[in-house]
Write a protein that holds these residues in place. Structure first.
Motif: not given
Length: 391
Positions: A191-204, A228-231, A238-240, A372-374
């Motif tokens: 619920t805050a604007g982000v400029r970079h999505i940390p991979f920690a969120w994907v890992e969690q 974004l859907a986690v692979a 990744s997602g639209a 897409t975030v990696t």
């Protein structure tokens, strides 16, 4: 949750009708809207955004309960903190740093999150606690963890949630790191604007889980909701994008204000002058026009500032974030726009080329773009991840 939490005020009823008819409130979220009023999480003194004046105004529940509840039940954003808590008094502060978002934005993002009963959810940015309470009603309070970087804001939300009867876990910490102690999660919502999505969120997030976050570049303050859907292998998400919004920025990713005098130095001989046939309306459009978003994706490491229009003239400035390159386009009604540029980059040339690319691609709307975030970084794309570029 407390049985007496429901408040059948006419304003809430009308708000629910407007949200439902406009498609912002999905049927599955209607019971949560009915049971969890935003008013239960707002402070006595708040600063709603007045649509008629275009300004934030101070409203106190003690002094004017009718106005207070009127704004609480309206589809307007409400500032609840200024200047990271250093602000005092009734008048608005300099920078809004915590708020309750517009209900239409809240429920559109919850719709994108696709939460099912029993899902484990991590929220980044507790704010007032209203969003966490809505999630708790939908999926169970024991399944929701919310992280807030500001200790005072976190404590106020914790008190409001306990008072309301929603036993959500409130964590005082930096949401940029997520909350690994509670992982894996089925859903993460930011619920805050982000400029970079940390991979920690994907890992969690579990494989197949979703991350919903307002994302953008430093080009401007505008965001677009990334879903974004986690692979399956957990190595990417990744997602639209689903639509434009604007949020206060994650504190770890705030950009310091540009100092104009650090850029524009020297005399006329230090800058190149030219002209463009591109018009103000074509280049800027409206505040949330897709061309602005498209240009922001194609002109990296750049901040642009749209000045107020005076006497038929509007300057738009561009500042390089990795050097002191700058550019200015002066749009003037009925005249060809003039350009000035200086530095190693020709920022207006980049912006104009990005706008031309957007037109050549058929003027795509926000939903045709994706992210897409990696572990290596993030890439934007048009129509498919195969058509991506680093951002």
């Amino acid at each position: 949750m407390t049985a007496n939490a429901r408040q059948d005020r006419p304003g809430r009823t009308e708000l629910g009708r407007v949200l439902m008819s406009g498609g912002a409130l999905p049927p599955e979220w209607a019971p949560s809207f009915e049971t969890v009023p935003r008013s239960a999480f707002l402070p006595d003194l708040m600063w709603p955004f007045d649509m008629e004046t275009g300004t934030s105004i101070a409203v106190s529940q003690a002094d004017d309960p009718a106005a207070w509840y009127g704004y609480a039940d309206a589809d307007v954003p409400v500032v609840t903190q200024w200047d990271d808590g250093k602000h005092t008094g009734r008048e608005p502060g300099q920078v809004s740093t915590s708020s309750a978002s517009m209900p239409s934005v809240v429920f559109r993002m919850l719709r994108d999150l696709d939460v099912r009963p029993g899902d484990r959810v991590l929220e980044i940015g507790t704010g007032t606690g209203w969003n966490a309470a809505l999630l708790a009603h939908r999926t169970g309070a024991e399944n929701v963890v919310t992280v807030e970087v500001d200790g005072a804001v976190a404590e106020r939300a914790r008190v409001a949630l306990e008072r309301f009867g929603a036993g959500v876990g409130v964590v005082h910490g930096d949401g940029y790191e997520g909350h690994p102690e509670g992982a894996p999660y089925d859903r993460i919502i930011v619920t805050a604007g982000v400029r970079h999505i940390p991979f920690a969120w994907v890992e969690q997030t579990r494989p197949g889980g979703l991350i919903v976050a307002p994302w953008g570049t430093h080009y401007g303050n505008g965001d677009c909701v990334a879903r974004l859907a986690v692979a399956r292998d957990g190595r990417s998400a990744s997602g639209a994008f689903t639509g434009p919004v604007e949020f206060m920025k994650l504190r770890a990713q705030r950009l310091s204000p540009v100092v104009h005098s650090d850029y524009v130095t020297g005399g006329p001989e230090d800058r190149d002058a030219s002209a463009t046939d591109l018009t103000e309306d074509a280049f800027l459009g409206e505040r949330f026009s897709p061309q602005r978003f498209a240009v922001s994706l194609r002109v990296p490491h750049c901040r642009h500032v749209v000045a107020e229009k005076r006497d038929g003239a509007r300057p738009v400035w561009f500042y390089g974030l990795t050097d002191h390159s700058w550019a200015c386009v002066m749009f003037r009604d009925g005249e060809t726009a003039r350009i000035w540029q200086s530095g190693p980059r020709r920022l207006w040339d980049e912006a104009e080329a990005a706008h031309q690319w957007w037109e050549n691609e058929g003027k795509p709307g926000h939903q045709r773009f994706g992210l897409t975030v990696t572990a290596e970084g993030q890439a934007a794309w048009l129509d498919a991840p195969e058509r991506s570029w680093s951002v």
